[in-house]
Motif scaffolding. Structure first.
Motif, PDB file in Angstrom:
ATOM      1  N   ILE A   1       0.952  -0.190  -1.500  1.00  0.00           N
ATOM      2  CA  ILE A   1       1.671  -0.687  -0.324  1.00  0.00           C
ATOM      3  C   ILE A   1       1.279   0.075   0.931  1.00  0.00           C
ATOM      4  CG2 ILE A   1       3.627  -1.721  -1.511  1.00  0.00           C
ATOM      5  CD1 ILE A   1       5.232   0.862  -0.826  1.00  0.00           C
ATOM      6  N   GLN A   2       0.717   1.284   0.771  1.00  0.00           N
ATOM      7  CA  GLN A   2       0.215   2.026   1.927  1.00  0.00           C
ATOM      8  C   GLN A   2      -1.066   2.751   1.528  1.00  0.00           C
ATOM      9  OE1 GLN A   2       2.432   5.385   3.419  1.00  0.00           O
ATOM     10  NE2 GLN A   2       1.800   4.940   5.501  1.00  0.00           N
ATOM     11  N   PRO A   3      -2.209   2.154   1.870  1.00  0.00           N
ATOM     12  CA  PRO A   3      -3.496   2.722   1.464  1.00  0.00           C
ATOM     13  C   PRO A   3      -3.948   3.853   2.378  1.00  0.00           C
ATOM     14  CG  PRO A   3      -3.851   0.687   2.631  1.00  0.00           C
ATOM     15  CD  PRO A   3      -2.358   0.874   2.533  1.00  0.00           C
ATOM     16  N   ASP A   4      -3.167   4.896   2.449  1.00  0.00           N
ATOM     17  CA  ASP A   4      -3.451   6.038   3.307  1.00  0.00           C
ATOM     18  C   ASP A   4      -4.333   7.028   2.554  1.00  0.00           C
ATOM     19  OD1 ASP A   4      -2.514   8.975   4.094  1.00  0.00           O
ATOM     20  OD2 ASP A   4      -2.272   7.685   5.845  1.00  0.00           O
ATOM     21  N   GLY A   5      -5.364   7.553   3.190  1.00  0.00           N
ATOM     22  CA  GLY A   5      -6.283   8.475   2.540  1.00  0.00           C
ATOM     23  C   GLY A   5      -5.656   9.798   2.135  1.00  0.00           C
ATOM     24  N   ASP A   6      -4.625  10.243   2.849  1.00  0.00           N
ATOM     25  CA  ASP A   6      -3.999  11.522   2.535  1.00  0.00           C
ATOM     26  C   ASP A   6      -2.868  11.397   1.514  1.00  0.00           C
ATOM     27  OD1 ASP A   6      -5.643  12.900   4.318  1.00  0.00           O
ATOM     28  OD2 ASP A   6      -4.314  12.452   5.997  1.00  0.00           O
TER      29      ASP A   6
ATOM     30  N   LEU B   1       5.424  -0.595 -10.652  1.00  0.00           N
ATOM     31  CA  LEU B   1       5.788  -1.876 -11.255  1.00  0.00           C
ATOM     32  C   LEU B   1       6.419  -1.728 -12.630  1.00  0.00           C
ATOM     33  CD1 LEU B   1       2.538  -3.771 -10.236  1.00  0.00           C
ATOM     34  CD2 LEU B   1       4.771  -3.889  -9.096  1.00  0.00           C
ATOM     35  N   ALA B   2       6.349  -0.542 -13.199  1.00  0.00           N
ATOM     36  CA  ALA B   2       6.904  -0.301 -14.532  1.00  0.00           C
ATOM     37  C   ALA B   2       8.310   0.293 -14.480  1.00  0.00           C
ATOM     38  CB  ALA B   2       5.991   0.630 -15.318  1.00  0.00           C
ATOM     39  N   SER B   3       8.907   0.336 -13.289  1.00  0.00           N
ATOM     40  CA  SER B   3      10.196   1.025 -13.158  1.00  0.00           C
ATOM     41  C   SER B   3      11.333   0.153 -12.632  1.00  0.00           C
ATOM     42  CB  SER B   3      10.034   2.229 -12.225  1.00  0.00           C
ATOM     43  OG  SER B   3       9.839   1.779 -10.881  1.00  0.00           O
ATOM     44  N   PRO B   4      11.468  -1.110 -13.079  1.00  0.00           N
ATOM     45  CA  PRO B   4      12.562  -1.919 -12.502  1.00  0.00           C
ATOM     46  C   PRO B   4      13.932  -1.404 -12.920  1.00  0.00           C
ATOM     47  CG  PRO B   4      11.538  -3.093 -14.326  1.00  0.00           C
ATOM     48  CD  PRO B   4      10.724  -1.847 -14.089  1.00  0.00           C
TER      49      PRO B   4
ATOM     50  N   VAL C   1       9.235   3.608  -5.300  1.00  0.00           N
ATOM     51  CA  VAL C   1       7.978   3.811  -4.586  1.00  0.00           C
ATOM     52  C   VAL C   1       7.532   5.235  -4.879  1.00  0.00           C
ATOM     53  CG1 VAL C   1       6.863   3.943  -2.317  1.00  0.00           C
ATOM     54  CG2 VAL C   1       8.529   2.126  -2.806  1.00  0.00           C
ATOM     55  N   VAL C   2       6.250   5.373  -5.218  1.00  0.00           N
ATOM     56  CA  VAL C   2       5.712   6.670  -5.592  1.00  0.00           C
ATOM     57  C   VAL C   2       4.468   6.987  -4.776  1.00  0.00           C
ATOM     58  CG1 VAL C   2       6.590   6.501  -7.957  1.00  0.00           C
ATOM     59  CG2 VAL C   2       4.271   5.725  -7.456  1.00  0.00           C
ATOM     60  N   CYS C   3       4.169   8.259  -4.696  1.00  0.00           N
ATOM     61  CA  CYS C   3       2.912   8.737  -4.144  1.00  0.00           C
ATOM     62  C   CYS C   3       2.050   9.087  -5.355  1.00  0.00           C
ATOM     63  CB  CYS C   3       3.159   9.964  -3.272  1.00  0.00           C
ATOM     64  SG  CYS C   3       1.653  10.638  -2.553  1.00  0.00           S
TER      65      CYS C   3
ATOM     66  N   VAL D   1       9.009   8.833  -4.075  1.00  0.00           N
ATOM     67  CA  VAL D   1       9.317   9.114  -2.675  1.00  0.00           C
ATOM     68  C   VAL D   1      10.476   8.260  -2.150  1.00  0.00           C
ATOM     69  CG1 VAL D   1       7.020   9.990  -2.097  1.00  0.00           C
ATOM     70  CG2 VAL D   1       7.505   7.552  -1.833  1.00  0.00           C
ATOM     71  N   ALA D   2      10.819   7.174  -2.852  1.00  0.00           N
ATOM     72  CA  ALA D   2      11.953   6.323  -2.440  1.00  0.00           C
ATOM     73  C   ALA D   2      12.417   5.505  -3.643  1.00  0.00           C
ATOM     74  CB  ALA D   2      11.560   5.398  -1.299  1.00  0.00           C
ATOM     75  N   GLN D   3      13.697   5.163  -3.626  1.00  0.00           N
ATOM     76  CA  GLN D   3      14.254   4.419  -4.760  1.00  0.00           C
ATOM     77  C   GLN D   3      13.784   2.978  -4.820  1.00  0.00           C
ATOM     78  OE1 GLN D   3      18.312   5.119  -3.538  1.00  0.00           O
ATOM     79  NE2 GLN D   3      18.623   2.957  -3.068  1.00  0.00           N
ATOM     80  N   ASP D   4      13.373   2.422  -3.664  1.00  0.00           N
ATOM     81  CA  ASP D   4      12.873   1.046  -3.648  1.00  0.00           C
ATOM     82  C   ASP D   4      12.081   0.822  -2.356  1.00  0.00           C
ATOM     83  OD1 ASP D   4      14.714   0.361  -1.536  1.00  0.00           O
ATOM     84  OD2 ASP D   4      16.242  -0.053  -3.027  1.00  0.00           O
TER      85      ASP D   4
END
Length: 153
Positions: A97-102, A109-112, A120-122, A133-136
């Motif tokens: 969802i955020q293709p940031d290089g850093d 998708l495995a955590s509904p 949302v994960v880094c 990093v966030a619950q959704d």
């Protein structure tokens, strides 16, 4: 809490450079789900339907661009995910969802949860490890991309 739409309007009023792709229709959202073999979380589905994809002052949020869920170009969630799978051995359970290089961010998708929302994960490219990093998606969008500087009246 301000809605995503209110936060986008505030960013525009504040003079920030905001680009949105325009909403995607249900057929395109379903095409993305079929290609990934997953049901997307409700908050991300809503984002796709209302906004499509966006860029806010250089912060990119990948989604559906030009009504083509399977577009392979930059800014497309499908394209960015396929590229990350090829280039970085991204697990198939993650959606870019955020293709940031850093510090790239992904929907896990495995955590509904019981409502269908997903964390949302880094994903650390060098260690292949994830950190929540966030619950959704909506919380991620509001905290990482569209934070509100001043308290609401």
């Amino acid at each position: 809490m301000k809605t995503v739409r209110e936060r986008l309007e505030a960013a525009t009023v504040d003079g920030k450079d905001v680009w949105t792709a325009g909403g995607a229709d249900e057929a395109q959202i379903q095409a993305l789900e079929r290609s990934l073999e997953v049901r997307l979380p409700p908050s991300y589905r809503q984002f796709l339907a209302s906004t499509g994809a966006m860029n806010l002052g250089g912060i990119e949020v990948a989604g559906i661009i030009d009504g083509d869920a399977l577009d392979l170009s930059g800014g497309s969630a499908y394209g960015e995910t396929m590229r990350a799978r090829d280039d970085f051995a991204l697990p198939p359970t993650l959606l870019v969802i955020q293709p940031d290089g850093d510090a790239p961010h992904y929907i896990d998708l495995a955590s509904p949860d019981s409502s269908g929302e997903m964390a949302v994960v880094c994903f650390q490219l060098n260690t292949k490890s994830t950190r929540a990093v966030a619950q959704d998606f909506e919380h991620w969008l509001c905290e990482w991309v569209l934070p509100v500087d001043a308290p609401e009246a």
